[in-house]
Design a protein around this motif. Structure first.
Motif, PDB file in Angstrom:
ATOM      1  N   LEU A  58       0.936  -1.176   0.001  1.00  0.00           N
ATOM      2  CA  LEU A  58       0.024  -0.001   0.009  1.00  0.00           C
ATOM      3  C   LEU A  58       0.896   1.194  -0.093  1.00  0.00           C
ATOM      4  CD1 LEU A  58      -2.838  -1.113   2.459  1.00  0.00           C
ATOM      5  CD2 LEU A  58      -2.978  -0.811   0.003  1.00  0.00           C
ATOM      6  N   ALA A  59       2.000   1.314   0.750  1.00  0.00           N
ATOM      7  CA  ALA A  59       2.750   2.433   0.722  1.00  0.00           C
ATOM      8  C   ALA A  59       3.375   2.781  -0.901  1.00  0.00           C
ATOM      9  CB  ALA A  59       4.056   2.075   1.771  1.00  0.00           C
ATOM     10  N   LEU A  60       3.798   1.461  -1.503  1.00  0.00           N
ATOM     11  CA  LEU A  60       4.226   1.404  -2.934  1.00  0.00           C
ATOM     12  C   LEU A  60       3.022   2.068  -3.833  1.00  0.00           C
ATOM     13  CD1 LEU A  60       6.450   0.735  -4.460  1.00  0.00           C
ATOM     14  CD2 LEU A  60       5.343  -1.542  -5.100  1.00  0.00           C
ATOM     15  N   ALA A  61       1.932   1.720  -3.466  1.00  0.00           N
ATOM     16  CA  ALA A  61       0.672   2.298  -4.541  1.00  0.00           C
ATOM     17  C   ALA A  61       0.342   3.693  -4.003  1.00  0.00           C
ATOM     18  CB  ALA A  61      -0.462   1.387  -4.098  1.00  0.00           C
ATOM     19  N   THR A  62       0.345   3.757  -2.891  1.00  0.00           N
ATOM     20  CA  THR A  62       0.406   5.461  -2.407  1.00  0.00           C
ATOM     21  C   THR A  62       1.180   6.320  -2.911  1.00  0.00           C
ATOM     22  OG1 THR A  62      -0.868   4.806  -0.425  1.00  0.00           O
ATOM     23  CG2 THR A  62       0.234   6.920  -0.295  1.00  0.00           C
ATOM     24  N   GLY A  63       2.582   5.845  -2.924  1.00  0.00           N
ATOM     25  CA  GLY A  63       3.744   6.657  -3.508  1.00  0.00           C
ATOM     26  C   GLY A  63       3.366   6.820  -5.108  1.00  0.00           C
ATOM     27  N   GLY A  64       3.243   5.759  -5.829  1.00  0.00           N
ATOM     28  CA  GLY A  64       2.955   5.863  -7.041  1.00  0.00           C
ATOM     29  C   GLY A  64       1.484   6.810  -7.714  1.00  0.00           C
ATOM     30  N   ALA A  65       0.668   6.910  -6.752  1.00  0.00           N
ATOM     31  CA  ALA A  65      -0.465   7.538  -7.092  1.00  0.00           C
ATOM     32  C   ALA A  65      -0.264   9.041  -6.784  1.00  0.00           C
ATOM     33  CB  ALA A  65      -1.695   6.890  -6.116  1.00  0.00           C
ATOM     34  N   ALA A  66       0.504   9.267  -5.804  1.00  0.00           N
ATOM     35  CA  ALA A  66       0.835  10.467  -5.397  1.00  0.00           C
ATOM     36  C   ALA A  66       1.927  11.327  -6.145  1.00  0.00           C
ATOM     37  CB  ALA A  66       1.668  10.538  -3.997  1.00  0.00           C
ATOM     38  N   GLY A  67       2.784  10.470  -7.049  1.00  0.00           N
ATOM     39  CA  GLY A  67       3.521  10.985  -8.181  1.00  0.00           C
ATOM     40  C   GLY A  67       2.864  11.420  -9.290  1.00  0.00           C
ATOM     41  N   LEU A  68       2.024  10.328  -9.620  1.00  0.00           N
ATOM     42  CA  LEU A  68       1.178  10.936 -10.963  1.00  0.00           C
ATOM     43  C   LEU A  68       0.197  12.105 -10.638  1.00  0.00           C
ATOM     44  CD1 LEU A  68       0.181   9.957 -13.650  1.00  0.00           C
ATOM     45  CD2 LEU A  68      -1.557   8.666 -13.098  1.00  0.00           C
ATOM     46  N   ALA A  69      -0.606  12.043  -9.536  1.00  0.00           N
ATOM     47  CA  ALA A  69      -1.354  13.068  -9.147  1.00  0.00           C
ATOM     48  C   ALA A  69      -0.244  14.502  -9.207  1.00  0.00           C
ATOM     49  CB  ALA A  69      -2.007  12.954  -7.761  1.00  0.00           C
ATOM     50  N   ALA A  70       0.682  14.530  -8.443  1.00  0.00           N
ATOM     51  CA  ALA A  70       1.750  15.563  -8.692  1.00  0.00           C
ATOM     52  C   ALA A  70       2.011  16.065  -9.922  1.00  0.00           C
ATOM     53  CB  ALA A  70       3.033  15.331  -7.664  1.00  0.00           C
ATOM     54  N   GLY A  71       2.306  15.345 -10.776  1.00  0.00           N
ATOM     55  CA  GLY A  71       2.752  15.707 -12.336  1.00  0.00           C
ATOM     56  C   GLY A  71       1.616  16.301 -12.944  1.00  0.00           C
ATOM     57  N   LEU A  72       0.384  15.548 -12.799  1.00  0.00           N
ATOM     58  CA  LEU A  72      -0.724  16.340 -13.402  1.00  0.00           C
ATOM     59  C   LEU A  72      -1.184  17.581 -12.899  1.00  0.00           C
ATOM     60  CD1 LEU A  72      -2.953  13.115 -13.551  1.00  0.00           C
ATOM     61  CD2 LEU A  72      -1.934  14.274 -15.481  1.00  0.00           C
TER      62      LEU A  72
END
Length: 503
Positions: free
Chosen positions: A20-34
């Motif tokens: 879940l930490a991995l999934a949270t990081g990936g989602a946060a990175g994508l959201a930040a870029g957008l």
């Protein structure tokens, strides 16, 4: 064989949690870029920003355009805030500051509304509000962490940790600070550098930064020259550290006062238009007060601001930030705090150069900014690492930086022990402090243990508004179950009597 090192006990930080930490990081990175792409679009439409950057575009704009754009930002805050408040009333949830959501609400954030607030925040910052752009990716990352925890029905403690990891990952992605983002999540948001949490925090922030590279350039946020340490600079650090602590304490109290006096009712619709229009009027004479202050800080770090402008900005920038926050505009405080510290240090350097030449205006500004940031966030380790990653040059000044940070922390903890984030959580802690028979719902597990009575019922537990949530269950506190999650992030609100617990 079990490790003899006690702080390596994982406390239910298992493989599912790592995933879940991995999934949270990936989602946060994508959201930040957008979100940063959205920021660029808003700035381009409002200011015609090109390769020269936001500050140059604002300074090139006519006074009438500055006033019109900021008035438009005020109208956007008014309408957007109204829509978010209606959504909150219709769908429950809460509109608390992120720290309050983590500590008082078990890391639970309303997903859609939190993302919508992030989109609004980025637009307002792009239009020129004196707030940081990091609030949106921080909230988005926290919202994803909260969502994942709810979907898997994890404990409030796990949800609290995942929300903090997501917030740190959002900061890491938008500012290219993977180590600093992880430490921010641990030290500032969770208040603990517990070893079992360090690795998953690093994983979340590291992945978020890598994902954000798909949409954002890989570069230092602040471009500063390498500088050598001189005896004069070391002497400056000894003096500037305590002064930065005083300035940080005053700044935190200013932010707390602005947040405490946020308008409500009809005033909540009118105040943003009036305040941001006044800020636009001020920007006709002092355009540097607009935006998050990144360009101002960078100029101060290179010694590129004359002392009269420094004197204006050391007063004008924090007042502009407090005014934007106080009128209800959503946004962050990280970059404006760095900008305040940079101009504060640059102004101190002017006087110091008369006493002991040779320190350099740029290095003085960088040292003071790091010290003030550490004192204002009450996060010395994360602040030093963040500034190291933001500049990629701070290592050459590490000794004077650490001296200044130590001095600032000592003074700030005496004058104002709250951080920029904790100062926005007011009533519940104050009510708990005033009532010896009560305990704040955000009280950490160690404090809860100390508050347990020798016999009889447990103390009352108060939420962030001072309302009673119920009474503490002493038996659950003394013998927590695995389902209670890692105790390093557990709070009094997690151990209410089962028959009285609400929400």
């Amino acid at each position: 064989m079990r490790s003899p090192q006690p702080n390596l006990d994982d406390g239910d930080v298992g493989w599912i949690f790592w995933g879940l930490a991995l999934a949270t990081g990936g989602a946060a990175g994508l959201a930040a870029g957008l979100l940063m792409q959205w920021l660029r679009l808003v700035q381009a439409l409002a200011w015609g920003e090109g390769a020269a950057g936001f500050a140059a575009a604002v300074e090139a704009a006519s006074p009438h355009r500055r006033l019109a754009v900021l008035a438009g930002a005020g109208l956007l805050v008014s309408l957007g805030g109204l829509a978010l408040r209606r959504a909150s009333r219709a769908g429950g949830g809460h509109g608390a500051e992120l720290s309050a959501a983590i500590w008082f609400h078990g890391g639970r954030l309303p997903f859609v509304r939190t993302l919508a607030q992030g989109v609004l925040s980025v637009a307002v910052v792009g239009l020129g509000a004196s707030l940081g752009r990091e609030a949106a990716p921080k909230q988005a990352g926290a919202a994803f962490g909260s969502l994942f925890a709810r979907r898997l029905r994890l404990s409030r403690s796990h949800a609290r940790i995942l929300a903090a990891f997501g917030a740190g990952a959002g900061i890491a992605a938008v500012y290219e600070v993977p180590l600093g983002g992880a430490l921010f999540a641990l030290e500032v948001l969770l208040g603990s550098l517990a070893l079992p949490l360090v690795a998953p925090a690093l994983l979340a922030s590291g992945l978020a930064t890598a994902v954000a590279w798909l949409l954002l350039p890989d570069r230092a946020i602040y471009t500063v020259p390498g500088e050598a340490v001189t005896a004069s600079l070391f002497g400056f650090a000894v003096l500037a550290g305590p002064l930065a602590g005083v300035a940080a304490a005053a700044y935190v109290r200013l932010i707390a006062s602005a947040d405490a006096h946020r308008p409500s009712g009809l005033s909540a619709a009118l105040a943003p238009v009036l305040v941001l229009a006044l800020l636009g009027a001020a920007a006709t004479l002092l355009p540097q007060v607009l935006g998050n202050g990144k360009d101002v800080a960078e100029r101060a770090f290179t010694g590129g601001i004359a002392w009269p402008l420094l004197a204006l900005l050391v007063v004008g920038k924090p007042l502009a930030t407090a005014a934007c926050l106080g009128c209800g505009a959503p946004g962050g405080l990280f970059t404006p705090t760095v900008a305040f510290g940079a101009v504060f240090g640059g102004l101190l350097a002017v006087g110091w150069d008369l006493v002991w030449p040779g320190a350099g205006a740029g290095p003085c500004a960088l040292v003071a900014a790091t010290a003030l940031l550490a004192a204002a966030t009450q996060g010395p380790v994360s602040s030093v690492v963040l500034m190291l990653e933001l500049t990629r040059r701070l290592d050459s000044l590490m000794v004077p930086v650490l001296v200044a940070v130590a001095g600032a922390m000592l003074v700030a903890r005496v004058l104002e022990p709250r951080s920029l984030y904790a100062c926005r959580i007011r009533e519940g802690r104050a009510a708990a402090d005033a009532d010896p028979a009560a305990l704040s719902a955000a009280a950490p597990y160690a404090e809860v243990l100390r508050a347990l009575p020798a016999g009889g019922p447990g103390p009352r537990v108060l939420d962030e508004t001072g309302a009673c949530l119920g009474t503490l269950d002493p038996a659950r506190v003394r013998a927590p179950a695995r389902a209670d999650g890692p105790l390093v992030a557990a709070t009094a609100g997690d151990f209410l009597d089962a028959e009285e617990r609400r929400g």
